[in-house]
Design a protein around this motif. Sequence first.
Motif, PDB file in Angstrom:
ATOM      1  N   UNK A 158       0.842  -1.212   0.000  1.00 40.27           N
ATOM      2  CA  UNK A 158       0.000   0.000   0.000  1.00 40.27           C
ATOM      3  C   UNK A 158       0.870   1.253   0.000  1.00 40.27           C
ATOM      4  N   UNK A 159       1.942   1.228   0.802  1.00 37.67           N
ATOM      5  CA  UNK A 159       2.813   2.394   0.879  1.00 37.67           C
ATOM      6  C   UNK A 159       3.452   2.706  -0.453  1.00 37.67           C
ATOM      7  N   UNK A 160       3.890   1.660  -1.168  1.00 36.17           N
ATOM      8  CA  UNK A 160       4.532   1.892  -2.466  1.00 36.17           C
ATOM      9  C   UNK A 160       3.524   2.284  -3.539  1.00 36.17           C
ATOM     10  N   UNK A 161       2.292   1.835  -3.393  1.00 36.74           N
ATOM     11  CA  UNK A 161       1.235   2.278  -4.323  1.00 36.74           C
ATOM     12  C   UNK A 161       0.970   3.774  -4.136  1.00 36.74           C
ATOM     13  N   UNK A 162       0.956   4.199  -2.865  1.00 37.10           N
ATOM     14  CA  UNK A 162       0.793   5.635  -2.569  1.00 37.10           C
ATOM     15  C   UNK A 162       1.989   6.408  -3.122  1.00 37.10           C
ATOM     16  N   UNK A 163       3.191   5.849  -2.913  1.00 36.15           N
ATOM     17  CA  UNK A 163       4.411   6.487  -3.408  1.00 36.15           C
ATOM     18  C   UNK A 163       4.326   6.724  -4.902  1.00 36.15           C
ATOM     19  N   UNK A 164       3.923   5.709  -5.633  1.00 31.08           N
ATOM     20  CA  UNK A 164       3.854   5.810  -7.096  1.00 31.08           C
ATOM     21  C   UNK A 164       2.861   6.899  -7.512  1.00 31.08           C
ATOM     22  N   UNK A 165       1.726   6.953  -6.827  1.00 30.89           N
ATOM     23  CA  UNK A 165       0.699   7.952  -7.180  1.00 30.89           C
ATOM     24  C   UNK A 165       1.186   9.362  -6.870  1.00 30.89           C
ATOM     25  N   UNK A 166       1.783   9.541  -5.687  1.00 29.88           N
ATOM     26  CA  UNK A 166       2.254  10.879  -5.306  1.00 29.88           C
ATOM     27  C   UNK A 166       3.393  11.336  -6.208  1.00 29.88           C
ATOM     28  N   UNK A 167       4.276  10.395  -6.579  1.00 25.28           N
ATOM     29  CA  UNK A 167       5.439  10.784  -7.397  1.00 25.28           C
ATOM     30  C   UNK A 167       4.993  11.281  -8.777  1.00 25.28           C
ATOM     31  N   UNK A 168       3.884  10.764  -9.270  1.00 24.04           N
ATOM     32  CA  UNK A 168       3.403  11.261 -10.574  1.00 24.04           C
ATOM     33  C   UNK A 168       2.853  12.687 -10.441  1.00 24.04           C
ATOM     34  N   UNK A 169       2.548  13.087  -9.197  1.00 23.86           N
ATOM     35  CA  UNK A 169       2.088  14.469  -8.965  1.00 23.86           C
ATOM     36  C   UNK A 169       3.228  15.348  -8.442  1.00 23.86           C
ATOM     37  N   UNK A 170       4.480  14.870  -8.628  1.00 24.66           N
ATOM     38  CA  UNK A 170       5.669  15.629  -8.177  1.00 24.66           C
ATOM     39  C   UNK A 170       5.641  15.965  -6.688  1.00 24.66           C
ATOM     40  N   UNK A 171       5.050  15.085  -5.902  1.00 20.72           N
ATOM     41  CA  UNK A 171       5.086  15.256  -4.439  1.00 20.72           C
ATOM     42  C   UNK A 171       6.222  14.380  -3.906  1.00 20.72           C
ATOM     43  N   UNK A 172       7.100  14.966  -3.073  1.00 22.41           N
ATOM     44  CA  UNK A 172       8.232  14.204  -2.560  1.00 22.41           C
ATOM     45  C   UNK A 172       7.747  13.072  -1.652  1.00 22.41           C
ATOM     46  N   UNK A 173       8.351  11.896  -1.814  1.00 17.77           N
ATOM     47  CA  UNK A 173       8.009  10.742  -0.977  1.00 17.77           C
ATOM     48  C   UNK A 173       9.284  10.156  -0.377  1.00 17.77           C
TER      49      UNK A 173
ATOM     50  N   UNK B 200       9.125   2.619  -7.485  1.00 21.03           N
ATOM     51  CA  UNK B 200       7.837   3.273  -7.192  1.00 21.03           C
ATOM     52  C   UNK B 200       7.963   4.796  -7.242  1.00 21.03           C
ATOM     53  N   UNK B 201       9.146   5.288  -7.574  1.00 14.49           N
ATOM     54  CA  UNK B 201       9.314   6.731  -7.753  1.00 14.49           C
ATOM     55  C   UNK B 201       9.683   7.491  -6.495  1.00 14.49           C
ATOM     56  N   UNK B 202      10.204   6.776  -5.483  1.00 16.51           N
ATOM     57  CA  UNK B 202      10.547   7.450  -4.223  1.00 16.51           C
ATOM     58  C   UNK B 202      11.573   8.548  -4.447  1.00 16.51           C
ATOM     59  N   UNK B 203      11.414   9.661  -3.745  1.00 16.47           N
ATOM     60  CA  UNK B 203      12.429  10.712  -3.731  1.00 16.47           C
ATOM     61  C   UNK B 203      13.565  10.291  -2.807  1.00 16.47           C
ATOM     62  N   UNK B 204      13.186   9.717  -1.661  1.00 21.13           N
ATOM     63  CA  UNK B 204      14.153   9.224  -0.682  1.00 21.13           C
ATOM     64  C   UNK B 204      13.760   7.805  -0.286  1.00 21.13           C
ATOM     65  N   UNK B 205      14.763   6.966  -0.019  1.00 20.51           N
ATOM     66  CA  UNK B 205      14.523   5.690   0.634  1.00 20.51           C
ATOM     67  C   UNK B 205      15.342   5.689   1.921  1.00 20.51           C
ATOM     68  N   UNK B 206      14.691   5.252   3.027  1.00 18.04           N
ATOM     69  CA  UNK B 206      15.334   5.325   4.355  1.00 18.04           C
ATOM     70  C   UNK B 206      15.711   3.949   4.875  1.00 18.04           C
TER      71      UNK B 206
END
Length: 217
Positions: free
Chosen positions: A89-104, A121-127
């Motif tokens: 679910x988290x990576x699905x959210x990540x993919x959706x937000x990244x297409x809207x240029x929202x940092x994840x 999934x388009x993450x800006x950062x991975x921790x």
Amino acid sequence: MEFFLDTADVNEVKELIDTGFVDGITTNPTLIARSGRQWKDVVKEMCAIVEGPVSVEVASLDYETMIQEARRLADINEKIAIKVPLTPAGLRVCKELSTDDIMVNVTLCFTPVQALLAAKAGATFVSPFVGRMDDIGHDGMDLIKDIRVIYENYAGLGANILAASIRHPLHVLQAAKAGADVATIPPSVLRQLYKHPLTDRGIDAFVKDWESTGQKI
Ligand code: G3P
């Protein structure tokens, strides 16, 4: 290498911002709880103090609620990076937000292949959580090294490696040598980075010897 402060203590950020070494902030639900304050107050004050990204974690685990929380967080300030757990679910959210240029910021990463998923999934950062790997007898820095190798193999994987769960200055050194893009550092560890007894001893000697000259600059 960028330094983020890993804290929800606004006073600590106010005290350390003038060092010039605070490029961003990471929070998480535990740090918010520890602050004893309302999360929105903390987040807004953090965004007013720092230039860089301010990571704020969603609270839910299901996709539908997570995406709603994420958009509410994103609407607060464009500096906010949405933290999501490394789950389907988290990576699905990540993919959706990244297409809207929202940092994840995809958090709670403990294997290189999880980091590969986050980047895809388009993450800006991975921790990757180095300290928590050390806590169970693994070398957490191997995680950073392996992720660096994977990301170097594929130019299209644009995620930044954000070394997290930093416990001491050696983690910062090792993360820098391993090529992490960012280290998110507890305030106490940032303060330790300056310290060396020979620096202190050298300053004492210089001050004493200069004073003996009676001169001024
Ligand atoms: O905020 C994410 C991470 O840095 C927290 O790590 O192990 O200190 O709870 P930890």
